[in-house]
Motif scaffolding. Structure first.
Motif, PDB file in Angstrom:
ATOM      1  N   LEU A   9       6.173   6.089   9.427  1.00  0.00           N
ATOM      2  CA  LEU A   9       4.863   5.733   8.883  1.00  0.00           C
ATOM      3  C   LEU A   9       4.063   4.923   9.897  1.00  0.00           C
ATOM      4  N   ALA A  10       4.714   3.999  10.584  1.00  0.00           N
ATOM      5  CA  ALA A  10       4.020   3.187  11.588  1.00  0.00           C
ATOM      6  C   ALA A  10       3.489   4.056  12.720  1.00  0.00           C
ATOM      7  N   VAL A  11       4.273   5.038  13.139  1.00  0.00           N
ATOM      8  CA  VAL A  11       3.824   5.936  14.210  1.00  0.00           C
ATOM      9  C   VAL A  11       2.678   6.814  13.718  1.00  0.00           C
ATOM     10  N   ALA A  12       2.805   7.330  12.492  1.00  0.00           N
ATOM     11  CA  ALA A  12       1.728   8.157  11.931  1.00  0.00           C
ATOM     12  C   ALA A  12       0.426   7.371  11.854  1.00  0.00           C
ATOM     13  N   ARG A  13       0.512   6.120  11.419  1.00  0.00           N
ATOM     14  CA  ARG A  13      -0.687   5.273  11.352  1.00  0.00           C
ATOM     15  C   ARG A  13      -1.307   5.118  12.740  1.00  0.00           C
ATOM     16  N   GLY A  14      -0.464   4.906  13.761  1.00  0.00           N
ATOM     17  CA  GLY A  14      -0.975   4.787  15.123  1.00  0.00           C
ATOM     18  C   GLY A  14      -1.662   6.057  15.600  1.00  0.00           C
ATOM     19  N   LEU A  15      -1.104   7.196  15.251  1.00  0.00           N
ATOM     20  CA  LEU A  15      -1.684   8.469  15.685  1.00  0.00           C
ATOM     21  C   LEU A  15      -3.017   8.760  15.013  1.00  0.00           C
ATOM     22  N   MET A  16      -3.277   8.144  13.867  1.00  0.00           N
ATOM     23  CA  MET A  16      -4.541   8.377  13.174  1.00  0.00           C
ATOM     24  C   MET A  16      -5.734   7.803  13.927  1.00  0.00           C
ATOM     25  N   SER A  17      -5.493   6.955  14.910  1.00  0.00           N
ATOM     26  CA  SER A  17      -6.600   6.471  15.735  1.00  0.00           C
ATOM     27  C   SER A  17      -6.976   7.486  16.814  1.00  0.00           C
ATOM     28  N   ARG A  18      -6.263   8.627  16.825  1.00  0.00           N
ATOM     29  CA  ARG A  18      -6.488   9.692  17.803  1.00  0.00           C
ATOM     30  C   ARG A  18      -6.341   9.166  19.246  1.00  0.00           C
ATOM     31  N   PRO A  19      -5.210   8.545  19.567  1.00  0.00           N
ATOM     32  CA  PRO A  19      -5.064   7.944  20.890  1.00  0.00           C
ATOM     33  C   PRO A  19      -4.811   8.972  21.991  1.00  0.00           C
ATOM     34  N   LEU A  62     -15.410   7.875   8.291  1.00  0.00           N
ATOM     35  CA  LEU A  62     -15.090   9.297   8.351  1.00  0.00           C
ATOM     36  C   LEU A  62     -15.284   9.908   6.970  1.00  0.00           C
ATOM     37  N   PRO A  63     -15.796  11.124   6.892  1.00  0.00           N
ATOM     38  CA  PRO A  63     -15.898  11.799   5.588  1.00  0.00           C
ATOM     39  C   PRO A  63     -14.516  11.930   4.953  1.00  0.00           C
ATOM     40  N   ARG A  64     -14.448  11.790   3.654  1.00  0.00           N
ATOM     41  CA  ARG A  64     -13.158  11.830   2.957  1.00  0.00           C
ATOM     42  C   ARG A  64     -12.430  13.147   3.221  1.00  0.00           C
ATOM     43  N   ARG A  65     -13.169  14.237   3.281  1.00  0.00           N
ATOM     44  CA  ARG A  65     -12.526  15.527   3.517  1.00  0.00           C
ATOM     45  C   ARG A  65     -11.836  15.546   4.882  1.00  0.00           C
ATOM     46  N   GLN A  66     -12.498  14.993   5.898  1.00  0.00           N
ATOM     47  CA  GLN A  66     -11.898  14.946   7.231  1.00  0.00           C
ATOM     48  C   GLN A  66     -10.655  14.053   7.242  1.00  0.00           C
ATOM     49  N   MET A  67     -10.752  12.896   6.564  1.00  0.00           N
ATOM     50  CA  MET A  67      -9.616  11.982   6.537  1.00  0.00           C
ATOM     51  C   MET A  67      -8.416  12.629   5.843  1.00  0.00           C
ATOM     52  N   ASP A  68      -8.673  13.311   4.731  1.00  0.00           N
ATOM     53  CA  ASP A  68      -7.577  13.978   4.023  1.00  0.00           C
ATOM     54  C   ASP A  68      -6.940  15.057   4.898  1.00  0.00           C
ATOM     55  N   ALA A  69      -7.764  15.770   5.657  1.00  0.00           N
ATOM     56  CA  ALA A  69      -7.232  16.811   6.539  1.00  0.00           C
ATOM     57  C   ALA A  69      -6.365  16.202   7.633  1.00  0.00           C
ATOM     58  N   GLU A  70      -6.784  15.057   8.155  1.00  0.00           N
ATOM     59  CA  GLU A  70      -6.012  14.417   9.211  1.00  0.00           C
ATOM     60  C   GLU A  70      -4.713  13.826   8.675  1.00  0.00           C
ATOM     61  N   VAL A  71      -4.746  13.330   7.443  1.00  0.00           N
ATOM     62  CA  VAL A  71      -3.504  12.863   6.817  1.00  0.00           C
ATOM     63  C   VAL A  71      -2.525  14.026   6.676  1.00  0.00           C
ATOM     64  N   GLU A  72      -3.032  15.196   6.302  1.00  0.00           N
ATOM     65  CA  GLU A  72      -2.167  16.375   6.194  1.00  0.00           C
ATOM     66  C   GLU A  72      -1.569  16.737   7.545  1.00  0.00           C
ATOM     67  N   GLU A  73      -2.320  16.540   8.624  1.00  0.00           N
ATOM     68  CA  GLU A  73      -1.768  16.773   9.965  1.00  0.00           C
ATOM     69  C   GLU A  73      -0.585  15.848  10.223  1.00  0.00           C
ATOM     70  N   LEU A  82       0.834  -1.195   0.000  1.00  0.00           N
ATOM     71  CA  LEU A  82       0.000   0.000   0.000  1.00  0.00           C
ATOM     72  C   LEU A  82       0.875   1.253   0.000  1.00  0.00           C
ATOM     73  N   THR A  83       0.321   2.359  -0.463  1.00  0.00           N
ATOM     74  CA  THR A  83       1.077   3.610  -0.479  1.00  0.00           C
ATOM     75  C   THR A  83       1.187   4.178   0.934  1.00  0.00           C
ATOM     76  N   VAL A  84       2.041   5.178   1.064  1.00  0.00           N
ATOM     77  CA  VAL A  84       2.201   5.860   2.350  1.00  0.00           C
ATOM     78  C   VAL A  84       0.854   6.413   2.821  1.00  0.00           C
ATOM     79  N   LYS A  85       0.139   7.082   1.938  1.00  0.00           N
ATOM     80  CA  LYS A  85      -1.144   7.668   2.332  1.00  0.00           C
ATOM     81  C   LYS A  85      -2.142   6.588   2.725  1.00  0.00           C
ATOM     82  N   GLU A  86      -2.176   5.494   1.985  1.00  0.00           N
ATOM     83  CA  GLU A  86      -3.108   4.412   2.305  1.00  0.00           C
ATOM     84  C   GLU A  86      -2.766   3.781   3.652  1.00  0.00           C
ATOM     85  N   ASN A  87      -1.489   3.601   3.937  1.00  0.00           N
ATOM     86  CA  ASN A  87      -1.079   3.080   5.236  1.00  0.00           C
ATOM     87  C   ASN A  87      -1.544   3.986   6.367  1.00  0.00           C
TER      88      ASN A  87
END
Length: 240
Positions: A147-157, A109-120, A93-98
């Motif tokens: 990338l692994a840490v970024a993926r973990g942070l996307m769960s908003r822990p 999640l709405p795509r717009r929100q997900m894209d904004a959080e990826v930018e964060e 998978l790509t970096v963004k997909e991961n």
């Protein structure tokens, strides 16, 4: 009330007792590190917290509520993200997909929100932004760890569990990674860090615990641990 509290926790793999009565706590907003040699029980402690290894005795409390019989997927939803040793990103998978996969426990999640959080995440990990479309297998070890840490942070822990994040990385990348760990805390995420690079771990931690063969043997502030002759000799490359 601590954000996380372990009370006399015992865990085992078959007949092998990995944890023999661990008690520790993590306050909201702290970086706490677990130090110890291979086989000390550090990774088992994280796996017990995240529900991947059963607790046979004792209890684990998160925000005052027991996690002892809570399934791993529900523990994620309560606000605990676990970045395991070895990164374990999705190579095809790509970096963004991961990164986006990190939201899987949060429902749709709405795509717009997900894209904004990826930018964060790209703001926290700027090296990943230029690699948005790169496949996971093509990344360096340091990039995969970020990338692994970024993926973990996307769960908003509320609590991020990091297991050996510097393993196998070049010194300059380790410096960048630990600067990022400080940055993560400044954004409001509490961190429990397992790390064999004791000097680096203590440079970012508020407090630390030292484990040996499933037991806690020392705890204290970084200064207290750095001044402890036993700790210096075993983990810091010094001592008498």
């Amino acid at each position: 009330m601590p954000l996380l509290e372990l009370k006399n926790v015992h865990s085992a793999y078959g007949n092998v007792r990995a944890l023999k009565g661990i008690s520790l706590h993590v306050e909201a907003g702290e970086i706490v590190t677990l130090l110890g040699a291979n086989g000390a029980g550090k990774s088992t402690t994280l796996r017990s917290i995240s529900g991947l290894t059963p607790v046979s005795d004792g209890d684990i409390l998160f925000e005052g509520k027991s996690l002892k019989r809570v399934k791993a997927e529900h523990i994620v939803r309560q606000g605990i993200a676990h970045v395991p040793e070895g990164r374990r990103i999705f190579a095809g998978l790509t970096v963004k997909e991961n990164i986006m996969i990190g939201t899987s426990g949060r429902g749709h999640l709405p795509r717009r929100q997900m894209d904004a959080e990826v930018e964060e995440m790209f703001e926290i990990f700027p090296d990943l932004k230029r690699l948005t479309g790169a496949l996971g297998w093509s990344l360096s070890g340091g990039q995969q760890q970020m990338l692994a840490v970024a993926r973990g942070l996307m769960s908003r822990p509320k609590l991020l569990l990091l297991d050996e994040p510097s393993l196998g990385l070049a010194p300059i990348i380790v410096q960048q990674l630990f600067a990022t760990i400080r940055n993560i805390r400044s954004h409001g995420t509490t961190v429990l860090l397992v790390e064999q690079n004791a000097n680096m771990a203590l440079s970012v931690a508020d407090r630390g615990y030292v484990l040996a063969t499933g037991n806690l043997i020392v705890e204290g502030t970084p200064v207290q641990l750095q001044d402890n002759e036993e700790v210096k000799a075993a983990y810091l490359g010094g001592g008498k």
